[in-house]
Design a protein around this motif. Structure first.
Motif, PDB file in Angstrom:
ATOM      1  N   SER A   9       0.832  -1.200   0.000  1.00  0.00           N
ATOM      2  CA  SER A   9       0.000   0.000   0.000  1.00  0.00           C
ATOM      3  C   SER A   9       0.872   1.257   0.000  1.00  0.00           C
ATOM      4  O   SER A   9       0.674   2.180   0.793  1.00  0.00           O
ATOM      5  N   SER A  10       1.819   1.290  -0.912  1.00  0.00           N
ATOM      6  CA  SER A  10       2.794   2.385  -0.933  1.00  0.00           C
ATOM      7  C   SER A  10       2.131   3.752  -1.049  1.00  0.00           C
ATOM      8  O   SER A  10       2.475   4.681  -0.322  1.00  0.00           O
ATOM      9  N   GLU A  11       1.179   3.890  -1.950  1.00  0.00           N
ATOM     10  CA  GLU A  11       0.534   5.185  -2.153  1.00  0.00           C
ATOM     11  C   GLU A  11      -0.240   5.617  -0.924  1.00  0.00           C
ATOM     12  O   GLU A  11      -0.163   6.776  -0.486  1.00  0.00           O
ATOM     13  N   ALA A  12      -0.989   4.685  -0.331  1.00  0.00           N
ATOM     14  CA  ALA A  12      -1.772   5.002   0.862  1.00  0.00           C
ATOM     15  C   ALA A  12      -0.855   5.350   2.024  1.00  0.00           C
ATOM     16  O   ALA A  12      -1.145   6.251   2.813  1.00  0.00           O
ATOM     17  N   ARG A  13       0.263   4.653   2.128  1.00  0.00           N
ATOM     18  CA  ARG A  13       1.225   4.934   3.190  1.00  0.00           C
ATOM     19  C   ARG A  13       1.787   6.352   3.069  1.00  0.00           C
ATOM     20  O   ARG A  13       1.860   7.095   4.035  1.00  0.00           O
ATOM     21  N   ILE A  21       0.883  -2.982   8.070  1.00  0.00           N
ATOM     22  CA  ILE A  21       0.077  -2.545   6.932  1.00  0.00           C
ATOM     23  C   ILE A  21      -0.179  -3.707   5.982  1.00  0.00           C
ATOM     24  O   ILE A  21       0.747  -4.419   5.588  1.00  0.00           O
ATOM     25  N   THR A  22      -1.449  -3.879   5.635  1.00  0.00           N
ATOM     26  CA  THR A  22      -1.826  -4.918   4.673  1.00  0.00           C
ATOM     27  C   THR A  22      -2.246  -4.268   3.357  1.00  0.00           C
ATOM     28  O   THR A  22      -2.516  -3.066   3.302  1.00  0.00           O
ATOM     29  N   GLU A  23      -2.321  -5.083   2.315  1.00  0.00           N
ATOM     30  CA  GLU A  23      -2.592  -4.553   0.974  1.00  0.00           C
ATOM     31  C   GLU A  23      -3.959  -3.902   0.855  1.00  0.00           C
ATOM     32  O   GLU A  23      -4.169  -3.035   0.005  1.00  0.00           O
ATOM     33  N   ASP A  24      -4.912  -4.320   1.692  1.00  0.00           N
ATOM     34  CA  ASP A  24      -6.264  -3.793   1.562  1.00  0.00           C
ATOM     35  C   ASP A  24      -6.497  -2.516   2.364  1.00  0.00           C
ATOM     36  O   ASP A  24      -7.581  -1.946   2.342  1.00  0.00           O
ATOM     37  N   MET A  25      -5.478  -2.031   3.060  1.00  0.00           N
ATOM     38  CA  MET A  25      -5.648  -0.832   3.882  1.00  0.00           C
ATOM     39  C   MET A  25      -5.647   0.432   3.038  1.00  0.00           C
ATOM     40  O   MET A  25      -4.823   0.577   2.131  1.00  0.00           O
ATOM     41  N   ASP A  26      -6.568   1.363   3.349  1.00  0.00           N
ATOM     42  CA  ASP A  26      -6.558   2.659   2.676  1.00  0.00           C
ATOM     43  C   ASP A  26      -5.839   3.679   3.561  1.00  0.00           C
ATOM     44  O   ASP A  26      -5.367   3.359   4.655  1.00  0.00           O
ATOM     45  N   THR A  27      -5.761   4.910   3.086  1.00  0.00           N
ATOM     46  CA  THR A  27      -5.039   5.956   3.807  1.00  0.00           C
ATOM     47  C   THR A  27      -5.600   6.179   5.205  1.00  0.00           C
ATOM     48  O   THR A  27      -4.840   6.312   6.175  1.00  0.00           O
TER      49      THR A  27
END
Length: 203
Positions: free
Chosen positions: A155-159, A185-191
């Motif tokens: 989730s690079s962008e959200a991070r 952080i998991t892949e499904d997490m948003d900002t």
């Protein structure tokens, strides 16, 4: 072009070091920060250099850290910012601090440099912002702080958006990075989800 000089420090003043390289004394203009960190007289130093050639003078500008030289080169390409002003900026800001100030539109921090007003600081931000990457800036800070930069984050962008949000809330860039780094952080997490986890780290 002289890429760097390695020799014995013969003299140091507020903005100049004389470096003895094989019995030849090189006068190198330096930032106030590097002057304070320069090895003492009689000790060896390596200085990364950039040569300025004008109608009335040839000058060497030098830096103890290569990334400061890179920052200097970027700054002198900003319209209205010459070598003297660039050295002034790097006297109060590290290359790392400069990157974060530009990326966060922090003209006030850049304007702390001698001879740099608000208008010039905003010009620096305007002309350099597209040349810098937030991802690269955080990775560099991570590496310089000795933290583990090999861990893969999803989730690079959200991070990155969460880090920017923390900065907007008044947290320092390093604190924001550290808080997000600690989150699972998991892949499904948003900002928003990452931000909530990070805020818990800062309480």
């Amino acid at each position: 072009m002289i890429a760097y000089l390695k020799g014995i420090v013969a003299a140091v003043s507020e903005n100049v070091v004389i470096l003895d390289v094989n019995d030849v004394g090189y006068q190198v203009w330096i930032s106030g920060r590097d002057a304070a960190n320069m090895p003492g007289r009689g000790q060896e130093a390596q200085i990364f250099t950039w040569m300025s050639v004008s109608q009335d003078a040839i000058r060497l500008y030098g830096f103890l850290e290569e990334e400061d030289l890179d920052a200097f080169k970027m700054l002198i390409n900003v319209s209205g910012i010459g070598p003297k002003a660039a050295l002034g900026i790097l006297s109060v800001l590290t290359a790392d601090d400069l990157r974060f100030a530009v990326l966060s539109d922090d003209a006030k921090t850049i304007a702390k440099a001698p001879g740099i007003g608000s208008k010039s600081a905003k010009k620096v931000i305007l002309e350099l912002k597209d040349k810098l990457s937030l991802e690269d800036a955080f990775e560099r800070r991570l590496a310089s702080s000795g933290m583990d930069s090999t861990k893969t984050w999803n989730s690079s962008e959200a991070r990155d958006e969460a880090i920017q949000a923390l900065a907007a809330l008044g947290y320092s860039a390093s604190d924001a990075l550290r808080a997000v780094k600690k989150c699972e952080i998991t892949e499904d997490m948003d900002t928003e989800a990452i931000l909530k986890l990070a805020l818990k780290q800062l309480i």
